[in-house]
Design an enzyme around this catalytic site. Structure first.
Site, PDB file in Angstrom:
ATOM      1  N   LYS A   1      -6.871   8.458  -0.696  1.00 25.02           N
ATOM      2  CA  LYS A   1      -8.142   8.920  -0.111  1.00 25.02           C
ATOM      3  C   LYS A   1      -8.634  10.219  -0.745  1.00 25.02           C
ATOM      4  O   LYS A   1      -8.780  11.250  -0.077  1.00 25.02           O
ATOM      5  CB  LYS A   1      -7.994   9.127   1.400  1.00 25.02           C
ATOM      6  CG  LYS A   1      -7.513   7.896   2.151  1.00 25.02           C
ATOM      7  CD  LYS A   1      -7.474   8.155   3.644  1.00 25.02           C
ATOM      8  CE  LYS A   1      -6.968   6.972   4.430  1.00 25.02           C
ATOM      9  NZ  LYS A   1      -5.535   6.688   4.281  1.00 25.02           N
TER      10      LYS A   1
ATOM     11  N   LYS B   1       0.854  -1.180   0.000  1.00 23.71           N
ATOM     12  CA  LYS B   1       0.000   0.000   0.000  1.00 23.71           C
ATOM     13  C   LYS B   1       0.893   1.234   0.000  1.00 23.71           C
ATOM     14  O   LYS B   1       1.792   1.362   0.841  1.00 23.71           O
ATOM     15  CB  LYS B   1      -0.898   0.008   1.240  1.00 23.71           C
ATOM     16  CG  LYS B   1      -1.900   1.161   1.247  1.00 23.71           C
ATOM     17  CD  LYS B   1      -2.828   1.085   2.439  1.00 23.71           C
ATOM     18  CE  LYS B   1      -2.256   1.701   3.686  1.00 23.71           C
ATOM     19  NZ  LYS B   1      -2.013   3.152   3.637  1.00 23.71           N
TER      20      LYS B   1
ATOM     21  N   THR C   1      -9.972   4.575  11.090  1.00 26.48           N
ATOM     22  CA  THR C   1      -9.822   3.721  12.280  1.00 26.48           C
ATOM     23  C   THR C   1      -9.181   4.491  13.434  1.00 26.48           C
ATOM     24  O   THR C   1      -9.151   4.006  14.557  1.00 26.48           O
ATOM     25  CB  THR C   1      -9.007   2.448  11.958  1.00 26.48           C
ATOM     26  OG1 THR C   1      -7.981   2.786  11.038  1.00 26.48           O
ATOM     27  CG2 THR C   1      -9.881   1.378  11.373  1.00 26.48           C
TER      28      THR C   1
ATOM     29  N   ASP D   1      -3.329   4.438  -1.779  1.00 26.48           N
ATOM     30  CA  ASP D   1      -4.196   4.908  -0.685  1.00 26.48           C
ATOM     31  C   ASP D   1      -4.040   6.421  -0.516  1.00 26.48           C
ATOM     32  O   ASP D   1      -3.364   6.888   0.388  1.00 26.48           O
ATOM     33  CB  ASP D   1      -3.792   4.163   0.598  1.00 26.48           C
ATOM     34  CG  ASP D   1      -4.560   4.608   1.830  1.00 26.48           C
ATOM     35  OD1 ASP D   1      -5.681   5.131   1.696  1.00 26.48           O
ATOM     36  OD2 ASP D   1      -4.022   4.424   2.946  1.00 26.48           O
TER      37      ASP D   1
ATOM     38  N   ARG E   1       2.942  -0.225  10.625  1.00 28.33           N
ATOM     39  CA  ARG E   1       4.028  -0.201  11.615  1.00 28.33           C
ATOM     40  C   ARG E   1       4.362  -1.547  12.243  1.00 28.33           C
ATOM     41  O   ARG E   1       5.554  -1.823  12.453  1.00 28.33           O
ATOM     42  CB  ARG E   1       3.717   0.875  12.668  1.00 28.33           C
ATOM     43  CG  ARG E   1       3.855   2.292  12.085  1.00 28.33           C
ATOM     44  CD  ARG E   1       3.167   3.338  12.915  1.00 28.33           C
ATOM     45  NE  ARG E   1       1.711   3.214  12.833  1.00 28.33           N
ATOM     46  CZ  ARG E   1       0.851   4.033  13.423  1.00 28.33           C
ATOM     47  NH1 ARG E   1       1.298   5.041  14.141  1.00 28.33           N
ATOM     48  NH2 ARG E   1      -0.449   3.856  13.280  1.00 28.33           N
TER      49      ARG E   1
ATOM     50  N   ASP F   1     -12.553  15.543  -3.138  1.00 31.28           N
ATOM     51  CA  ASP F   1     -12.479  16.846  -3.800  1.00 31.28           C
ATOM     52  C   ASP F   1     -13.759  17.000  -4.616  1.00 31.28           C
ATOM     53  O   ASP F   1     -14.686  16.189  -4.478  1.00 31.28           O
ATOM     54  CB  ASP F   1     -11.217  16.877  -4.685  1.00 31.28           C
ATOM     55  CG  ASP F   1     -10.662  18.286  -4.889  1.00 31.28           C
ATOM     56  OD1 ASP F   1     -11.466  19.209  -5.128  1.00 31.28           O
ATOM     57  OD2 ASP F   1      -9.433  18.465  -4.821  1.00 31.28           O
TER      58      ASP F   1
HETATM   59  O1  C5P Z   1       0.881   1.494  10.892  1.00 29.96           O
HETATM   60  P1  C5P Z   1      -0.546   1.059  10.786  1.00 29.96           P
HETATM   61  O2  C5P Z   1      -0.717  -0.447  10.728  1.00 29.96           O
HETATM   62  O3  C5P Z   1      -1.447   1.720  11.803  1.00 29.96           O
HETATM   63  O4  C5P Z   1      -0.976   1.591   9.344  1.00 29.96           O
HETATM   64  C1  C5P Z   1      -2.288   1.577   8.858  1.00 29.96           C
HETATM   65  C2  C5P Z   1      -2.286   2.143   7.470  1.00 29.96           C
HETATM   66  O5  C5P Z   1      -3.618   2.132   6.991  1.00 29.96           O
HETATM   67  C3  C5P Z   1      -1.786   3.584   7.366  1.00 29.96           C
HETATM   68  O6  C5P Z   1      -1.090   3.680   6.134  1.00 29.96           O
HETATM   69  C4  C5P Z   1      -3.055   4.411   7.314  1.00 29.96           C
HETATM   70  O7  C5P Z   1      -2.890   5.576   6.542  1.00 29.96           O
HETATM   71  C5  C5P Z   1      -4.014   3.453   6.613  1.00 29.96           C
HETATM   72  N1  C5P Z   1      -5.438   3.661   6.872  1.00 29.96           N
HETATM   73  C6  C5P Z   1      -5.997   3.650   8.145  1.00 29.96           C
HETATM   74  N2  C5P Z   1      -7.330   3.857   8.311  1.00 29.96           N
HETATM   75  C7  C5P Z   1      -8.126   4.065   7.260  1.00 29.96           C
HETATM   76  C8  C5P Z   1      -7.583   4.066   5.970  1.00 29.96           C
HETATM   77  C9  C5P Z   1      -6.226   3.843   5.816  1.00 29.96           C
HETATM   78  O8  C5P Z   1      -5.276   3.412   9.114  1.00 29.96           O
HETATM   79  N3  C5P Z   1      -9.434   4.214   7.429  1.00 29.96           N
END
Ligand code: C5P
Length: 227
Positions: free
Chosen positions: A65, A37, A121, A63, A205, A68
């Site tokens: 998002k 991603k 989230t 990703d 992460r 606009d």
């Molecule tokens: O590091 P972590 O596992 O928290 O990363 C989650 C990834 O998913 C990040 O790149 C974040 O931008 C993305 N994301 C998210 N919630 C969303 C959409 C995308 O955490 N609703």
């Protein structure tokens, strides 16, 4: 489902500052995951060339998002389709007309899934309210013709019930084994995600910051297999 199938449902978020670091993790994880991603941090820094490099070996979820005016979003979706990514997303909060224009633009690229972000989230909204808003936005996205949504694991079952089983759910906020939830609020482990019916799991992460990313990715896949 086999381990190979589970790898194809795991998306690793390459939230790194530059291409050198992203490609290093890509190489370490090459055999362990099916998708990468690319989000805002990496895309702003490295753009389309890095996406093309990743596409040589893996599927890519862009990703960014988009949120606009409808015309601008439709044009951005066309650019994503021309780049060749297999998944791209918009904010469902952009509204019905924006979503419909995005669907029209994506129609030229049948191999690309168009999905909508429901509720982030990281949003601190109470769980019950988040579920209601997520289902409402998922229905808006489904009615506009999108392929699915990004949502937390806790909302997958309700969204599948409302929108149908074939409507895709992509779930970030994945944590396991006592990992810190960091800025994520509604987290779940890989086994729960699969049990709830999530089609794809997004992990950043916990894998990219692990001492050995391949081991962390493998752990996630093994937990998915236990579901
Ligand atoms: O590091 P972590 O596992 O928290 O990363 C989650 C990834 O998913 C990040 O790149 C974040 O931008 C993305 N994301 C998210 N919630 C969303 C959409 C995308 O955490 N609703």
């Amino acid at each position: 489902m086999s381990e190979g199938d589970m790898k194809q449902r795991l998306m690793v978020a390459l939230d790194m500052p530059d291409a050198a670091q992203a490609l290093q993790v890509r190489d370490q994880l090459a055999e362990h995951v099916g998708w990468f991603k690319v989000g805002l941090r990496l895309f702003v820094a490295e753009g389309a060339p890095l996406v093309r490099a990743l596409l040589q070996s893996h599927k890519v979820f862009l990703d960014l998002k988009f949120h606009d005016i409808p015309n601008t979003v439709a044009q951005a979706i066309e650019s994503a389709g021309a780049l060749g990514v297999q998944m791209v997303n918009v904010h469902a909060a952009g509204g019905s007309e924006m979503l419909k224009r995005a669907v029209e633009a994506a129609a030229r690229f049948p191999d690309m899934n168009l999905i909508a972000v429901t509720v982030l989230t990281s949003d601190a909204m109470p769980a019950e309210q988040a579920k209601l808003v997520a289902v409402e936005r998922a229905l808006l996205a489904r009615d506009a013709g999108l392929d699915g949504v990004v949502c937390s694991v806790h909302e997958v079952a309700a969204i599948k019930e409302a929108c149908g089983h074939a409507f895709l759910t992509v779930t970030p906020g994945i944590r396991w084994g006592g990992q810190s939830s960091q800025d994520q609020k509604r987290v779940a482990n890989p086994m729960m995600a699969v049990q709830q019916g999530a089609d794809y799991l997004v992990v950043g992460r916990p894998i990219i910051q692990a001492d050995i990313p391949a081991d962390a990715a493998n752990e996630a896949v093994q937990m998915m297999c236990k579901a």
